[in-house]
Motif scaffolding. Structure first.
Motif, PDB file in Angstrom:
ATOM      1  N   MET A 290       0.847  -1.199   0.000  1.00  0.00           N
ATOM      2  CA  MET A 290       0.000   0.000   0.000  1.00  0.00           C
ATOM      3  C   MET A 290       0.876   1.240   0.000  1.00  0.00           C
ATOM      4  SD  MET A 290      -1.219   0.122   3.961  1.00  0.00           S
ATOM      5  CE  MET A 290      -0.177   0.967   5.143  1.00  0.00           C
ATOM      6  N   ASP A 291       0.229   2.382  -0.296  1.00  0.00           N
ATOM      7  CA  ASP A 291       0.884   3.679  -0.216  1.00  0.00           C
ATOM      8  C   ASP A 291       0.650   4.276   1.174  1.00  0.00           C
ATOM      9  OD1 ASP A 291       1.734   3.548  -2.860  1.00  0.00           O
ATOM     10  OD2 ASP A 291      -0.200   4.329  -3.584  1.00  0.00           O
ATOM     11  N   PHE A 292       1.432   5.291   1.505  1.00  0.00           N
ATOM     12  CA  PHE A 292       1.271   5.919   2.823  1.00  0.00           C
ATOM     13  C   PHE A 292      -0.118   6.534   2.972  1.00  0.00           C
ATOM     14  CE2 PHE A 292       1.681   9.501   5.785  1.00  0.00           C
ATOM     15  CZ  PHE A 292       2.220   8.842   6.889  1.00  0.00           C
ATOM     16  N   SER A 293      -0.687   7.016   1.867  1.00  0.00           N
ATOM     17  CA  SER A 293      -2.017   7.618   1.929  1.00  0.00           C
ATOM     18  C   SER A 293      -3.097   6.613   2.296  1.00  0.00           C
ATOM     19  CB  SER A 293      -2.354   8.268   0.584  1.00  0.00           C
ATOM     20  OG  SER A 293      -2.308   7.299  -0.456  1.00  0.00           O
ATOM     21  N   ASP A 294      -2.812   5.299   2.138  1.00  0.00           N
ATOM     22  CA  ASP A 294      -3.793   4.264   2.472  1.00  0.00           C
ATOM     23  C   ASP A 294      -3.788   3.909   3.954  1.00  0.00           C
ATOM     24  OD1 ASP A 294      -4.520   3.978  -0.233  1.00  0.00           O
ATOM     25  OD2 ASP A 294      -2.797   2.655  -0.588  1.00  0.00           O
TER      26      ASP A 294
ATOM     27  N   ILE B 181      -2.971 -11.478  12.278  1.00  0.00           N
ATOM     28  CA  ILE B 181      -3.716 -12.560  11.646  1.00  0.00           C
ATOM     29  C   ILE B 181      -4.888 -12.012  10.838  1.00  0.00           C
ATOM     30  CG2 ILE B 181      -5.197 -14.539  12.115  1.00  0.00           C
ATOM     31  CD1 ILE B 181      -2.166 -15.050  12.349  1.00  0.00           C
ATOM     32  N   SER B 182      -5.574 -11.007  11.389  1.00  0.00           N
ATOM     33  CA  SER B 182      -6.719 -10.433  10.669  1.00  0.00           C
ATOM     34  C   SER B 182      -6.290  -9.790   9.352  1.00  0.00           C
ATOM     35  CB  SER B 182      -7.435  -9.411  11.554  1.00  0.00           C
ATOM     36  OG  SER B 182      -6.597  -8.289  11.810  1.00  0.00           O
ATOM     37  N   MET B 183      -5.020  -9.361   9.264  1.00  0.00           N
ATOM     38  CA  MET B 183      -4.533  -8.778   8.016  1.00  0.00           C
ATOM     39  C   MET B 183      -4.515  -9.818   6.896  1.00  0.00           C
ATOM     40  SD  MET B 183      -1.398  -6.515   9.589  1.00  0.00           S
ATOM     41  CE  MET B 183      -0.720  -6.141   7.980  1.00  0.00           C
ATOM     42  N   GLY B 184      -4.347 -11.104   7.260  1.00  0.00           N
ATOM     43  CA  GLY B 184      -4.333 -12.152   6.247  1.00  0.00           C
ATOM     44  C   GLY B 184      -5.667 -12.334   5.556  1.00  0.00           C
ATOM     45  N   ARG B 185      -6.777 -11.913   6.196  1.00  0.00           N
ATOM     46  CA  ARG B 185      -8.104 -12.040   5.585  1.00  0.00           C
ATOM     47  C   ARG B 185      -8.626 -10.706   5.089  1.00  0.00           C
ATOM     48  NH1 ARG B 185     -12.660 -14.281   7.582  1.00  0.00           N
ATOM     49  NH2 ARG B 185     -12.896 -15.394   5.623  1.00  0.00           N
ATOM     50  N   THR B 186      -7.809  -9.662   5.210  1.00  0.00           N
ATOM     51  CA  THR B 186      -8.222  -8.342   4.744  1.00  0.00           C
ATOM     52  C   THR B 186      -7.413  -7.995   3.508  1.00  0.00           C
ATOM     53  OG1 THR B 186      -8.658  -7.687   7.033  1.00  0.00           O
ATOM     54  CG2 THR B 186      -8.514  -5.935   5.382  1.00  0.00           C
ATOM     55  N   PRO B 187      -8.053  -7.828   2.373  1.00  0.00           N
ATOM     56  CA  PRO B 187      -7.289  -7.542   1.135  1.00  0.00           C
ATOM     57  C   PRO B 187      -6.610  -6.187   1.206  1.00  0.00           C
ATOM     58  CG  PRO B 187      -9.639  -7.304   0.745  1.00  0.00           C
ATOM     59  CD  PRO B 187      -9.496  -7.886   2.123  1.00  0.00           C
ATOM     60  N   PRO B 188      -5.354  -6.106   0.764  1.00  0.00           N
ATOM     61  CA  PRO B 188      -4.680  -4.806   0.729  1.00  0.00           C
ATOM     62  C   PRO B 188      -5.265  -3.931  -0.370  1.00  0.00           C
ATOM     63  CG  PRO B 188      -3.322  -6.490  -0.293  1.00  0.00           C
ATOM     64  CD  PRO B 188      -4.499  -7.210   0.279  1.00  0.00           C
ATOM     65  N   PRO B 189      -4.980  -2.638  -0.334  1.00  0.00           N
ATOM     66  CA  PRO B 189      -5.493  -1.745  -1.384  1.00  0.00           C
ATOM     67  C   PRO B 189      -5.020  -2.195  -2.762  1.00  0.00           C
ATOM     68  CG  PRO B 189      -4.584  -0.479   0.436  1.00  0.00           C
ATOM     69  CD  PRO B 189      -4.208  -1.908   0.687  1.00  0.00           C
ATOM     70  N   ALA B 190      -5.879  -1.995  -3.733  1.00  0.00           N
ATOM     71  CA  ALA B 190      -5.530  -2.375  -5.104  1.00  0.00           C
ATOM     72  C   ALA B 190      -4.374  -1.523  -5.601  1.00  0.00           C
ATOM     73  CB  ALA B 190      -6.730  -2.201  -6.021  1.00  0.00           C
ATOM     74  N   PRO B 191      -3.379  -2.118  -6.255  1.00  0.00           N
ATOM     75  CA  PRO B 191      -2.246  -1.335  -6.764  1.00  0.00           C
ATOM     76  C   PRO B 191      -2.670  -0.419  -7.887  1.00  0.00           C
ATOM     77  CG  PRO B 191      -2.123  -3.591  -7.547  1.00  0.00           C
ATOM     78  CD  PRO B 191      -3.247  -3.557  -6.558  1.00  0.00           C
ATOM     79  N   GLU B 192      -1.947   0.697  -8.019  1.00  0.00           N
ATOM     80  CA  GLU B 192      -2.260   1.657  -9.086  1.00  0.00           C
ATOM     81  C   GLU B 192      -1.987   1.057 -10.455  1.00  0.00           C
ATOM     82  OE1 GLU B 192      -0.112   5.208  -8.373  1.00  0.00           O
ATOM     83  OE2 GLU B 192      -1.111   5.671  -6.472  1.00  0.00           O
ATOM     84  N   ILE B 193      -0.912   0.260 -10.554  1.00  0.00           N
ATOM     85  CA  ILE B 193      -0.569  -0.384 -11.819  1.00  0.00           C
ATOM     86  C   ILE B 193      -0.938  -1.857 -11.707  1.00  0.00           C
ATOM     87  CG2 ILE B 193       1.272  -0.903 -13.453  1.00  0.00           C
ATOM     88  CD1 ILE B 193       2.795   1.500 -12.374  1.00  0.00           C
ATOM     89  N   GLN B 194      -1.976  -2.257 -12.400  1.00  0.00           N
ATOM     90  CA  GLN B 194      -2.466  -3.624 -12.287  1.00  0.00           C
ATOM     91  C   GLN B 194      -2.114  -4.501 -13.478  1.00  0.00           C
ATOM     92  OE1 GLN B 194      -6.608  -3.757 -11.274  1.00  0.00           O
ATOM     93  NE2 GLN B 194      -6.454  -2.179  -9.690  1.00  0.00           N
TER      94      GLN B 194
ATOM     95  N   HIS C 134      -9.127  -0.259   5.472  1.00  0.00           N
ATOM     96  CA  HIS C 134      -9.116  -1.182   6.604  1.00  0.00           C
ATOM     97  C   HIS C 134      -7.735  -1.824   6.775  1.00  0.00           C
ATOM     98  CE1 HIS C 134     -13.776  -1.756   6.477  1.00  0.00           C
ATOM     99  NE2 HIS C 134     -13.415  -0.650   7.092  1.00  0.00           N
ATOM    100  N   TYR C 135      -7.132  -2.185   5.661  1.00  0.00           N
ATOM    101  CA  TYR C 135      -5.803  -2.793   5.728  1.00  0.00           C
ATOM    102  C   TYR C 135      -4.794  -1.814   6.331  1.00  0.00           C
ATOM    103  CZ  TYR C 135      -1.851  -5.693   4.249  1.00  0.00           C
ATOM    104  OH  TYR C 135      -0.725  -6.485   4.232  1.00  0.00           O
ATOM    105  N   GLY C 136      -4.874  -0.553   5.928  1.00  0.00           N
ATOM    106  CA  GLY C 136      -3.968   0.455   6.476  1.00  0.00           C
ATOM    107  C   GLY C 136      -4.184   0.660   7.961  1.00  0.00           C
ATOM    108  N   LEU C 137      -5.438   0.633   8.421  1.00  0.00           N
ATOM    109  CA  LEU C 137      -5.717   0.787   9.845  1.00  0.00           C
ATOM    110  C   LEU C 137      -5.147  -0.378  10.639  1.00  0.00           C
ATOM    111  CD1 LEU C 137      -9.396   2.111   9.708  1.00  0.00           C
ATOM    112  CD2 LEU C 137      -7.348   3.413  10.337  1.00  0.00           C
ATOM    113  N   LEU C 138      -5.230  -1.569  10.079  1.00  0.00           N
ATOM    114  CA  LEU C 138      -4.657  -2.723  10.760  1.00  0.00           C
ATOM    115  C   LEU C 138      -3.138  -2.617  10.849  1.00  0.00           C
ATOM    116  CD1 LEU C 138      -6.793  -5.642   9.252  1.00  0.00           C
ATOM    117  CD2 LEU C 138      -6.934  -4.687  11.564  1.00  0.00           C
ATOM    118  N   VAL C 139      -2.508  -2.151   9.785  1.00  0.00           N
ATOM    119  CA  VAL C 139      -1.054  -1.938   9.810  1.00  0.00           C
ATOM    120  C   VAL C 139      -0.694  -0.929  10.891  1.00  0.00           C
ATOM    121  CG1 VAL C 139       0.906  -1.021   8.508  1.00  0.00           C
ATOM    122  CG2 VAL C 139      -0.697  -2.581   7.403  1.00  0.00           C
ATOM    123  N   PHE C 140      -1.455   0.154  10.972  1.00  0.00           N
ATOM    124  CA  PHE C 140      -1.185   1.176  11.982  1.00  0.00           C
ATOM    125  C   PHE C 140      -1.381   0.614  13.387  1.00  0.00           C
ATOM    126  CE2 PHE C 140      -2.644   4.664  14.747  1.00  0.00           C
ATOM    127  CZ  PHE C 140      -1.541   5.502  14.660  1.00  0.00           C
TER     128      PHE C 140
END
Length: 717
Positions: free
Chosen positions: A296-300, A364-377, A305-311
């Protein structure tokens, strides 16, 4: 006078203890805390995963599998990681924190060999810790078995009861990579746990500790980090993160149990764990940041949800790190003054592990939470398969201008160099001398390792067979030679003083690595030669190569096997470090001469091979330059033949020079002894020849007289 009882002290030494002291320091059970830690981790993971369920299902496009899977999967996975950490921490404690029973050294144990440690059995406290680690590993294996249908249910959207059916297990093993990973986890966990139940010697504990780490590795090779672009960075950073987490969390749980059992040397155990925990927290922070930046990017950070879990996880790690700082500031100094006063440490440690369990649940919850979609797919097939894309055809020069740092072996190379420099500083402080050529070889080996895996050689290693063979030859035949000549174990034993009686340390552990039954078996010339040669034939003459080259996990395994196998082989051949059995240069020359045709034939075989190895994979990645796979494989075979024989010739010359030196030493010793005895041996030898000559003359006269008498008799007839 108080009545006395006998209690086991440091290293299994019995000492009298007052009954009043025993009553005031009663041994307490710890398993309820293990259950509490696992429950907290599972509960946090289940609640967070449930809260983000709708987002996860929408992103994955699968139906709701039901509450049993939705809550059960993160709960069980979090519980599994806690019991895995408990297993690793318990075996780490029996290896490094809890001293074995002290036995008397025999007369054969010289200053460089502490084989008494090889013969030591675990103390009572160590036996309990080993049993805890074994049962925890078995529990982890049981969790892994349940996770196989649970994963199938989660990915397919079918209820858990449906996934339990035997026909669905077969589908899971065949089509679901994560289910395969859990099956490998179960196998490694059961082997480690069952073996631990029957091993009560200290020498088995390092192997069990390694097994408790290995049983978690398959999980680090799957998930978000193992897919998509930059998955080489993602997988390597996740592996570092998981291994360090096991040491951090598991070690503290083992220390809590050690304190509640009134274990000996509590001050030593806490101090050693504190060092490990400090580096583990730093490593977890770095690897976690790397892994998060890939997803993810810092803005995420605050918008997803994934960014909040990382934080939340980052905040949790900082909080737990503050507990570690409290241990260093308050508890360790108190324990050094009074090792039996562990109450303060236990209270802080229990709260700290509860915080660690909560952080584990978040992870563990991060494993079931999809990260933000990349800008370049629109990633290329090459990027999906390798983790990155190649744009230039490798040449002799531009491979050293390309650079993609290898987070696994590149990091290990830097750590090995730092460790060696630390040992040299310790030697200088003691005003001890060290061979500068050994330092040169070690530094060269570390640099060669980092450059091999991080330069264009390592980048192109997965893309073409010829570059794979260049890296293979460097990792198995060049890097090990340089590292072996650095004599790292001798440096440790020289720089670190032996531990106090009953408290073995780094000096003793290094000495055991140079003198143990397992190493003696592996370093038998026949076994060592076979293990080094068989890797070449088993990898390239079977379908194994195609399986390994198509996965990042396969590249990791191959790289480690190349380096370790080569190190053991050349250690026995030319290593200055002590060995279980020192063989003559003539013997080693004979075995090297025996092995050389096999190495040369291997290269010739590859050059004549008509079948293209891993053709489907090499064709699929679609390199931007034209590659003739048959010719590339021919070049790879030539590289194996030429670069494989060159190091062996160098080693042959090294051994031949050693043989010449041995003969010179024998000759000088003989001359010195002859001069000191007035050449008595030479005079005795001359007298022996004279007596033999006299005996020959007597026999000659006898035979001559006999023949003459026979001739006279014939004439008369």
């Amino acid at each position: 006078m108080d009545e006395q009882v006998v209690a086991e002290g440091s290293g299994g030494v019995s000492s009298p203890v007052n009954k009043s002291q025993v009553k005031s320091s009663k041994v307490r059970i710890t398993w309820p805390f293990y259950v509490l830690f696992a429950f907290v981790a599972g509960l946090v993971g289940a609640i967070l995963a449930w809260g983000f369920l709708s987002e996860s299902l929408a992103s994955l496009g699968i139906p709701d599998p039901g509450p049993m899977t939705t809550a059960g999967l993160p709960f069980l996975r979090a519980v599994g990681w806690i019991v895995a950490a408990l297993s690793a921490g318990s075996f780490m404690a029996t290896t490094f924190f809890i001293s074995p029973r002290e036995i008397k050294r025999s007369a054969e144990d010289g200053p460089q060999k502490t084989s008494y440690l090889n013969r030591s059995y675990l103390s009572v406290d160590g036996s309990i810790a080993a049993r805890t680690g074994s049962f925890a590993a078995i529990c982890f294996g049981l969790v892994a078995i349940v996770m196989i249908p649970m994963v199938m249910s989660d990915l397919s959207g079918q209820p858990f009861t449906e996934a339990l059916k035997l026909q669905n297990w077969a589908i899971a093993f065949e089509q679901v990579a994560l289910a395969k990973a859990w099956s490998w986890v179960a196998g490694f966990a059961f082997i480690t746990g069952i073996a631990g139940l029957f091993c009560r010697t200290w020498l088995a504990q390092p192997l069990l500790f390694a097994g408790s780490i290995i049983m978690t590795v398959p999980l680090g090779l799957e998930g978000h980090s193992a897919a998509g672009g930059d998955h080489d960075y993602g997988t390597n950073s996740l592996l570092w993160h998981l291994v360090l987490m096991l040491l951090w969390v598991g070690g503290l749980m083992a220390l809590i149990a050690h304190a509640r059992r009134i274990g000996p040397n509590m001050d030593m155990a806490v101090k050693r764990y504190s060092i490990i925990a400090t580096y583990a927290v730093i490593g977890m922070a770095i690897s976690g940041i790397v892994n998060a930046l890939l997803r993810m990017d810092f803005s995420d950070l605050f918008t997803t949800h994934y960014g909040l879990l990382v934080f939340a996880k980052a905040v949790g790690v900082v909080v737990v790190g503050m507990f570690g700082l409290a241990h260093r500031t308050f508890t360790i100094p108190k324990l050094e003054k009074d090792p039996k006063n562990s109450a303060l440490f236990t209270r802080i440690a229990i709260v700290e592990v509860l915080a660690m369990a909560a952080v584990t649940g978040v992870a563990i919850s991060m494993g079931r939470t999809p990260p933000p979609a990349p800008e370049i797919q629109d990633l290329s097939v090459m990027a999906l398969e390798m983790g990155y894309s190649l744009e230039k055809e490798p040449t002799l020069l531009n491979v050293f201008t390309m650079w993609r740092f290898d987070l696994m072996l590149g990091t290990i190379g830097i750590m090995l160099l730092a460790f060696y420099m630390y040992g040299l500083v310790a030697l200088r402080r003691q005003a001890k001398k060290w061979n500068h050529m050994r330092t040169f070889w070690w530094v060269l080996g570390c640099i060669t390792l980092v450059v091999t895996v991080s330069s264009g050689i390592g980048m192109n290693m997965p893309a073409t067979f010829s570059m794979h063979m260049v890296a293979h030859m460097l990792l198995s035949m060049v890097v090990p030679v340089f590292l072996v000549l650095g004599a790292p174990l001798s440096l440790i034993m020289e720089a670190v003083a032996p531990g106090k009686p009953g408290r073995p340390g780094l000096h003793e552990w290094a000495a055991v690595m140079t003198d143990n039954p397992l190493l003696k078996f592996i370093m038998h010339p026949a076994v060592n030669t076979i293990q080094f040669i068989i890797i070449f034939y088993a990898l390239y003459l079977t379908p194994l190569y195609e399986i390994m080259v198509s996965e990042h996990a396969g590249h990791l395994i191959m790289n480690f096997v190349f380096v370790i196998s080569g190190y053991v082989y050349y250690w026995e051949m030319i290593g200055p470090d002590p060995k279980p059995e020192e063989r003559t240069h003539v013997s080693r020359l004979a075995w090297l001469t025996f092995s050389m045709p096999f190495h040369l034939f291997f290269g010739v075989y590859l050059m004549q091979l008509q079948v293209i190895l891993a053709e489907d994979f090499y064709t699929k990645i679609n390199l931007p330059w034209e590659v003739d796979l048959a010719y590339d494989q021919l070049v790879g075979g030539g590289i194996a033949w030429a670069s494989g024989s060159f190091p062996l010739i160098v080693v042959f010359g090294y051994l031949f020079r050693g043989w010449f030196r041995e003969e010179r030493i024998v000759e000088k010793n003989y001359e010195a002894r002859a001069e000191s005895t007035g050449y008595a041996d030479a005079e005795e030898y001359n007298r022996m020849l004279a007596r033999m000559n006299e005996g020959h003359d007597m026999h000659g006269d006898y035979y001559q007289e006999t023949f003459e008498s026979k001739d006279k008799g014939k004439d008369k007839e």
